[in-house]
Design a protein around this motif. Sequence first.
Motif, PDB file in Angstrom:
ATOM      1  N   LEU A 152       3.888 -11.374  10.377  1.00  0.00           N
ATOM      2  CA  LEU A 152       3.118 -10.130  10.444  1.00  0.00           C
ATOM      3  C   LEU A 152       2.457  -9.903   9.089  1.00  0.00           C
ATOM      4  N   ASN A 153       1.320  -9.198   9.093  1.00  0.00           N
ATOM      5  CA  ASN A 153       0.647  -8.921   7.825  1.00  0.00           C
ATOM      6  C   ASN A 153       0.112  -7.499   7.798  1.00  0.00           C
ATOM      7  N   TYR A 154      -0.250  -7.065   6.594  1.00  0.00           N
ATOM      8  CA  TYR A 154      -0.820  -5.724   6.443  1.00  0.00           C
ATOM      9  C   TYR A 154      -1.938  -5.758   5.418  1.00  0.00           C
ATOM     10  N   VAL A 181      -2.276  -8.458   2.618  1.00  0.00           N
ATOM     11  CA  VAL A 181      -3.630  -9.021   2.596  1.00  0.00           C
ATOM     12  C   VAL A 181      -4.516  -8.034   1.829  1.00  0.00           C
ATOM     13  N   PRO A 182      -4.837  -8.320   0.566  1.00  0.00           N
ATOM     14  CA  PRO A 182      -5.593  -7.359  -0.246  1.00  0.00           C
ATOM     15  C   PRO A 182      -7.085  -7.377   0.057  1.00  0.00           C
ATOM     16  N   ALA A 187     -11.836   1.144   2.598  1.00  0.00           N
ATOM     17  CA  ALA A 187     -12.676   0.978   3.790  1.00  0.00           C
ATOM     18  C   ALA A 187     -12.589  -0.437   4.363  1.00  0.00           C
ATOM     19  N   PRO A 188     -12.727  -1.490   3.548  1.00  0.00           N
ATOM     20  CA  PRO A 188     -12.571  -2.841   4.096  1.00  0.00           C
ATOM     21  C   PRO A 188     -11.168  -3.096   4.652  1.00  0.00           C
ATOM     22  N   ALA A 189     -10.157  -2.503   4.022  1.00  0.00           N
ATOM     23  CA  ALA A 189      -8.785  -2.670   4.511  1.00  0.00           C
ATOM     24  C   ALA A 189      -8.625  -2.054   5.897  1.00  0.00           C
ATOM     25  N   LYS A 196      -8.749  -6.291  14.179  1.00  0.00           N
ATOM     26  CA  LYS A 196      -7.593  -7.102  14.612  1.00  0.00           C
ATOM     27  C   LYS A 196      -7.337  -8.309  13.704  1.00  0.00           C
ATOM     28  N   HIS A 197      -7.750  -8.193  12.437  1.00  0.00           N
ATOM     29  CA  HIS A 197      -7.497  -9.287  11.494  1.00  0.00           C
ATOM     30  C   HIS A 197      -6.120  -9.147  10.841  1.00  0.00           C
TER      31      HIS A 197
END
Length: 323
Positions: A152-154, A181-182, A187-189, A196-197
């Motif tokens: 899983l990622n954030y 995931v920086p 906004a891009p985050a 769904k990335h």
Amino acid sequence: MKLLRVLLTACAFLSAFAAPVHAQDYPTKQIRMIVPYPAGGLVDALARLIAERLSKDWDQTVVVENRPGGATMIGTQAVINSPPDGYTLLLGNTNISINPSLQKAMPYDADKQLTPVALINLVPTLFLVHPDVPVKTIKELIDLAKANPGKLNYSHGGHGSFPHLAVELFKALAKVDITPVPFTGAAPALNAILGKHVDLIDNDIPTALAQVQEGKLRALAITSDARVKTLPDVPTMVEAGVPGYEAVAWQGIFVPAGTPKPIVDKLNAAIVKALAAPNLKDIFAKQGIDGIPPWPPEEFSSFLKKETVRWKGAIEAAGIKPE
């Protein structure tokens, strides 16, 4: 010699009363409120609302001056370098508690060189997942993460940002491995999870509220120690099964260390009064803030010490090295 002792005693006696007399007259000239962010953001807008209210109450101009850069350190340093007379204020935030553990060489010691005046707000955030992620509760998220360590990622808007550290604190307490995931900004985050990335994000309520209401994101928990009226069905992280978890962003007013206590107290009373204005209450409600505690400076100071310890622990647990 006898005359000299008399004069020295008289000076000491008069100086003991100098600060209270000064505080009684304060303010007698224009006040600067330094905001360590660019103009136009939420923090800047909040500063201008408070400045406007103080200007009316005191019949003195309160000017907002933006000094962005250096993870808020440029603006903070400008206040520290100002005379401790109550005429230069800092609208500081959570970075004051975070920076000492993120920066290798701090140009100042905020604990020693700033005096806390008044807490302005405590801003909770939301743990959100994309609806395609097969979890509806924090417990289910923890179970899924433990069954799939590192898969899983954030997303977050920058190294050492509040959303980054809020998730790292959760990982440390829940003992799960979720990959960060920086991105170069909030906004891009947010776009990353909407596209769904990534699976998870910690985000502020005003930005996320519409996405939750439209079903584009699912709110699992709120990071404060109490639910909010805006989203009454969303549990706190403790209620959701993570004991000891609390992570709230905050803003507050500071002055240079050495500012006379009577002036600090007068500022505190004026700011508490300003925060009770209906227009400010409405703005806070939209941010998911139900009420602002009218803390005296001493209680704000105690809170700051706890915050510094909290974020130091989160940063160390995440293995984030000072830069």
